[in-house]
Design an enzyme around this catalytic site. Structure first.
Site, PDB file in Angstrom:
ATOM      1  N   HIS A  50      11.657  12.562   0.239  1.00  0.00           N
ATOM      2  CA  HIS A  50      12.440  13.712  -0.201  1.00  0.00           C
ATOM      3  C   HIS A  50      13.054  14.463   0.978  1.00  0.00           C
ATOM      4  CE1 HIS A  50      11.411  13.582  -4.442  1.00  0.00           C
ATOM      5  NE2 HIS A  50      10.173  13.235  -4.097  1.00  0.00           N
ATOM      6  N   VAL A 175     -17.675   6.648  -2.919  1.00  0.00           N
ATOM      7  CA  VAL A 175     -18.638   7.560  -2.294  1.00  0.00           C
ATOM      8  C   VAL A 175     -19.522   8.159  -3.378  1.00  0.00           C
ATOM      9  CG1 VAL A 175     -18.850   9.777  -1.079  1.00  0.00           C
ATOM     10  CG2 VAL A 175     -17.173   8.069  -0.324  1.00  0.00           C
ATOM     11  N   ARG A 315      -0.209  11.953 -10.843  1.00  0.00           N
ATOM     12  CA  ARG A 315      -0.121  12.836  -9.673  1.00  0.00           C
ATOM     13  C   ARG A 315      -1.319  13.779  -9.707  1.00  0.00           C
ATOM     14  NH1 ARG A 315       4.560  12.391 -13.269  1.00  0.00           N
ATOM     15  NH2 ARG A 315       5.988  13.982 -12.536  1.00  0.00           N
ATOM     16  N   SER A 341       3.576  15.313  -5.423  1.00  0.00           N
ATOM     17  CA  SER A 341       4.895  15.236  -4.814  1.00  0.00           C
ATOM     18  C   SER A 341       5.135  16.496  -3.986  1.00  0.00           C
ATOM     19  CB  SER A 341       5.954  15.117  -5.904  1.00  0.00           C
ATOM     20  OG  SER A 341       7.228  15.061  -5.332  1.00  0.00           O
ATOM     21  N   CYS A 405       6.906 -18.161  -5.963  1.00  0.00           N
ATOM     22  CA  CYS A 405       7.579 -17.261  -6.909  1.00  0.00           C
ATOM     23  C   CYS A 405       9.047 -17.640  -6.933  1.00  0.00           C
ATOM     24  CB  CYS A 405       7.405 -15.803  -6.481  1.00  0.00           C
ATOM     25  SG  CYS A 405       8.476 -14.632  -7.348  1.00  0.00           S
ATOM     26  N   CYS A 407      11.464 -16.515  -8.951  1.00  0.00           N
ATOM     27  CA  CYS A 407      12.419 -15.423  -9.169  1.00  0.00           C
ATOM     28  C   CYS A 407      12.774 -14.741  -7.854  1.00  0.00           C
ATOM     29  CB  CYS A 407      11.847 -14.396 -10.138  1.00  0.00           C
ATOM     30  SG  CYS A 407      11.429 -15.070 -11.748  1.00  0.00           S
TER      31      CYS A 407
END
Lengths: 493, 121, 409
Positions: A50, A175, A315, A341, A405, A407
């Protein structure tokens, strides 16, 4: 020598590990509950670097400070670490006068946060830049500094470089307990033992609140916010040249329309709060919401038959919505929590911040290593080779001549390199996803129906385990339940 | 006491819906549009048979299993026994197509035959 | 050196094409991307192959074996583990670029027979939402795991789609001791042959849910269950009919799509109804000298048809190489009514042609009509699960006609 335990091998944890690996008086160990790096929050997001205009410095001072700085550092890191990236800039699209006013606010905020080169552009210029935008777009904020990276390859690159600089990663080790004595951290208990530590850095993503609680600090909670995405076939378009945002709301930056690093059109995310930290399911409602919102700015979405994948990410949100990055009153315990974010963008800056915290708040003087290695080489990707390079590679090892692969044109040679790197960073449970994120195998038009089995065969051979024990995405996701006769023998027994 | 059987006939693409009523030895068939269908229904009721196919484990082969079949149809109600029997078998590579792997499997009169080659590793 | 023809794909279509082309004296190169020949045949271990072609009931591996033996006897030049990267066309010369463990090669050829088969639709294309976890396989993938690599994918299975592949996989799982809890079919009728409904489902008491859809797959690491709903006549889910079905495995068997990426790149004219290229009676595409056969052309339900197409393509390639292939893209054939497609899409009108086609939905007393000719034929029953063949007789085609419509009423 100070022993540092980093909890969580995501983008934050591995950025910190790499940064701290520069110092000779730190011995770093990363503990990760999953079977590979970057499989938590880092895995499924919009993969954007960003600009830093969105984070209000009055409300979210830490985010505001670290976003633009992170954007800056990434430009250096992607080169040092050979992380796939594009820097194509973003447009925040306004559709009415009110939203045009919002752009002014974003522009001012961006300038305050130190974002360079932003400007508001007219409808005419906008439609010239992106002719396929909805014709009712009124104008946009242009942020040239926005970029895109491949998030898991970024974490992988950081991890490889960190390991190369002496960091150790232990996988499949959630943990269970943090030992604190006399106000100081002593170490962590994981399933197969106790690890001593003088400094514990909590970069546990969605579970950062629970880890913090283990150290006796429960002043925040993490609640997951789901975002869903659609990804289209690489042949499907039209695709935008820049990252396209709608004018933002309080909760999110909105549904983005973008051509991601690998060249696929991608739309998402929405934002839906939930309680469950493991629920990554796509929902019909969520996907439809994304589709409809994306259509508002990008009306020419390809048909549904061109969708090759839908996915969702979580998030880690806190009530205050700002990053929590600080040394706590328990000496040696540093929280790196609520990294929502722009966490991916901020990661390098977060790492610098943690380093400063260690020096400033823990009072530890860090000594630089003489021979710290800043560079890391990406593995071979057959699809990026020139004919000359292909010939050379095949002469070196004919596995590069075997396309696994179809593709995405990923060769067995690419996969063998990925496996070697996986072993080097300490991955014990082989998974097809580990290969997928390193090589792009299985991510094309057929979504792996041709190559998944072949990859599993290679993994089983290289890890010397039965084929059915190869996993899709770590322990508990084995591709089979036994040999083909195992169920009938059970009946017998 | 009579017993009712219901079938979709598989003799031709027509796929007639057939009901058959069995009373003692007496079979009444309804819905069949042709005599071939009736014959098929009769065999499905009195002695249904199938060609069985599966795979068998192979030791030291390029591939870990070889595909096999019964060389003639076997009674339907013996299939699960044969399958359990095959699940404990393991043969050594090389295997040749047509090779008889089990003779007269479980006294059904059918042999288990390999349907492909598996070379030695 | 220039080959007469390069055959791309070593499944039944490519094998048959290579054999026939060699028999006709052509200089052939066969390329296949796998390390074994036969395409999907070696994993189709069930019988039912070759009733037309070999006049014998064979299993898939046996059918493949016969073709491969013939190919080797004929001494056809072949490369395995060879993936075609690109095709270029310059006038009547073509180049095929491929990579194999021996290196990167570019070979020149006069003609190409494209027989690269099909791919399977996956759950994202079907819009099945939920979790992306272990235990979700396409039918072909599960078949490869079980019958080539000897792995049992799961214990409790739900199969999405009742085409023949799905039905056969239901039986495979049941035979090997898994519990097949359901075959779920969106349409109100099964997608596969009646024979497979009986022998694959009824033999094992496997429930078939017609007019149902799998909405969602749930599970944390591995599949734990699916959500199923009933659908209405428009195939929309009916609210309130949802129910959960626990399972650990989901098999997606919901159709095949021709693999034609390289042809698309060349700009070959495509048919949205077959998903494959538009061809004439020589199985020639819109680029002269490029022929197509097998599932790359249209999704076939019998290997015998696939082999037949391979042979037609080879004979056409031979004529093309000799310079005696008559251009046949003259009359466009259109499918109408209850007809999903008809292949070839073009004919010359100069000879009898067998047309392949598939109806959209099952129909009793179907009337097939060539509209412009006025010729009608009546079929007692037609089903989408069974491709039909119909002969177009040259003497019935009026001259000067540019378009023919085949409709099913």
């Amino acid at each position: 020598m100070y022993k540092v335990i980093i909890i969580g091998a995501g983008i934050s944890g591995m950025s910190i590990a790499r940064e701290l690996s520069k110092y000779e008086n730190l011995k770093i160990i990363v503990v990760e509950r999953k079977s590979d790096v970057g499989w938590g929050v880092s895995k499924a997001n919009t993969a954007l670097i960003h600009g830093g205009y969105d984070d209000d410095p009055d409300l979210y001072p830490v985010r505001a400070k670290l976003c633009a700085r992170g954007n800056d550092i990434w430009r250096k890191w992607v080169k040092e670490l050979q992380i796939p990236s594009v820097w194509n800039g973003a447009l925040v699209i306004a559709k009415n006068d009110e939203e045009m006013k919002e752009l002014e606010i974003l522009l001012k905020r961006g300038e305050r946060n130190g974002v360079n080169g932003m400007r508001i552009i007219s409808k005419e210029e906008l439609l010239k830049m992106e002719p396929n935008l909805s014709p009712d777009s009124q104008g946009a904020l242009w942020i040239p500094s926005v970029g895109q990276i491949a998030p898991i390859p970024a974490v992988v690159a950081l991890a490889e470089n960190a390991v190369d600089n002496g960091v150790k990663i232990i996988f499949d080790s959630p943990v269970e307990k943090i030992k604190v004595k006399d106000g100081k951290v002593k170490g962590v208990r994981v399933s197969n033992g106790f690890i001593e530590g003088d400094i514990i850095i909590n970069a546990a993503g969605l579970y950062a609140d629970e880890i913090s609680k283990m150290a006796g600090l429960d002043y925040f909670t993490i609640h997951p916010r789901k975002g869903e995405y659609w990804l289209f076939d690489d042949t499907a378009g039209p695709k935008p040249k820049h990252v396209l945002f709608p004018a933002p709301t309080k909760k999110t930056k909105g549904v983005v329309v973008t051509t991601e690093v690998s060249g696929h059109l991608m739309i998402g995310p929405n934002a839906k709060d939930q309680d469950d930290k493991e629920d990554l399911a796509n929902t019909k409602e969520g996907l439809e919401e994304v589709w409809n919102k994306a259509k508002l700015i990008w009306p020419k979405l390809p048909p549904r038959s061109k969708v090759i994948r839908t996915f969702a990410g979580l998030r880690p949100e806190t009530k205050k919505a700002d990053f929590i990055i600080k040394a706590e009153e328990v000496y040696g315990f540093i929280n790196v929590a609520g990294i929502r974010s722009p966490g991916l963008t901020a990661a390098p800056a977060i790492a610098m911040e943690v380093k400063e915290i260690i020096e400033r708040d823990l009072g530890i003087k860090l000594k630089k290593k003489n021979k710290w290695k800043p560079y890391r080489k990406e593995i071979t990707h057959f699809f990026m080779l020139s004919p000359q390079q292909i010939r050379e590679k095949i002469r070196e090892n004919n596995a590069y001549g075997k396309i696994v692969c179809k593709c995405n044109k990923v060769s067995e040679g690419d996969i063998l390199e990925a496996i070697e790197r996986m072993k080097k960073i300490g991955i014990k449970v082989p998974s097809i996803d580990s290969i997928k994120f390193r090589t792009k195998a299985t991510t094309g038009t057929c979504q792996g129906s041709f190559c998944r089995v072949k990859i599993a065969v290679i993994l089983a051979r290289e890890y010397n385990i039965p084929l059915w024990k190869v996993t899709l995405k770590g322990r508990g996701s084995e591709i089979g339940v036994g040999d083909v006769k195992s169920l009938l023998r059970e009946v017998e027994a | 006491m009579s017993k009712i059987y219901r079938f979709t006939c598989i003799v031709c693409p027509l796929g007639c819906y057939v009901e058959a009523e069995l009373e003692g030895e007496n079979l009444k068939i309804q819905g069949c549009k042709c005599p071939r269908g009736e014959e098929w229904v009769r065999s499905e009721i009195f002695e249904p048979k199938r060609v069985l196919m599966s795979v068998i484990k192979v030791k030291n082969g390029v591939y870990p299993v070889v595909s096999v079949k019964t060389d003639r149809p076997v009674p339907k109600d013996r299939i699960s026994q044969i399958m359990r029997f095959l699940s404990n078998l393991e043969i050594s590579a090389p295997v040749k197509i047509g090779q008889v792997i089990v003779e007269n499997v479980l006294d059904t009169g059918a042999n288990i035959v390999a349907t492909k080659d598996v070379e030695k590793k | 050196m220039i080959y007469d023809t390069v055959v791309i794909g070593g499944g039944p279509a490519g094998l048959a094409a290579s054999i026939k082309a060699r028999e006709e004296g052509l200089n052939v190169l066969l390329l296949d991307e796998k390390d074994y020949l036969g395409g999907i045949l070696p994993q189709c271990i069930h019988p039912g192959f070759g009733l037309h072609y070999f006049k014998e009931d064979l299993t898939g591996p046996e059918f493949a074996h016969r073709l491969i033996e013939k190919l080797e006897d004929m001494g056809v030049e072949k490369r395995l583990t060879a993936t075609v990267l690109d095709i270029t066309v310059e006038g009547d010369k073509k180049k095929v670029k491929y990579v194999s463990p021996e290196g990167l090669e570019s070979v020149a050829t006069k003609s190409i027979i494209y027989a690269s088969g099909a791919r399977e639709r996956h759950r994202f294309e079907l819009g099945i939402v939920g979790d992306r976890v272990a235990g979700i396989f396409t039918a072909g993938e599960a078949q490869t795991l079980m019958d080539i690599y000897g792995v049992m994918p799961g214990k409790e299975v739900v199969i999405v789609g009742s085409g023949d592949v799905g039905l056969i996989m239901a039986r495979r799982f049941a035979l090997e001791g898994a519990r097949v809890k359901a075959v779920v079919e969106l349409m109100p009728y099964p997608g596969g042959l009646a024979r497979n409904i009986v022998q694959c489902l009824q033999d094992f008491s496997i429930p078939l849910y017609l007019s149902h859809r799998v909405l969602e797959i749930r599970g944390r690491k591995r599949v734990e269950g699916v959500k199923i709903a009933k659908v209405d006549d428009n195939l929309e889910s009916l609210p309130g009919t949802e129910f959960d079905m626990p399972c650990d495995t989901v098999i997606i068997s919901a159709g095949l799509i021709p693999r034609i990426k390289l042809l698309k790149k060349l700009g070959v004219e495509m048919d949205a109804n077959t998903g494959g290229p538009m061809v004439d009676e020589n199985l020639e595409t819109s680029i002269s000298g490029i022929f197509v056969a097998g599932n790359a052309l249209l999704i076939n339900d019998l290997v015998d048809y696939v082999v037949e197409q391979g042979e037609i393509a080879a004979l056409s390639a031979k004529k093309y190489v000799e310079g005696s292939l008559q251009p046949s893209r003259r009359i466009r054939i259109r499918a109408e009514g209850n007809l999903r497609f008809v292949v070839p899409q073009y004919v010359s009108g100069k000879r009898d042609v067998i047309l392949y086609g598939r109806v959209k939905k099952p129909q009793e007393g179907a009337i097939f009509k060539f509209r412009e000719i006025g010729e009608e034929r009546r079929y007692p029953v037609v089903k989408p699960s069974e491709m039909f063949k119909i002969k177009l007789r040259v003497e019935r085609i009026p001259s000067n006609i540019r378009e023919l419509t085949l409709e099913v009423k």
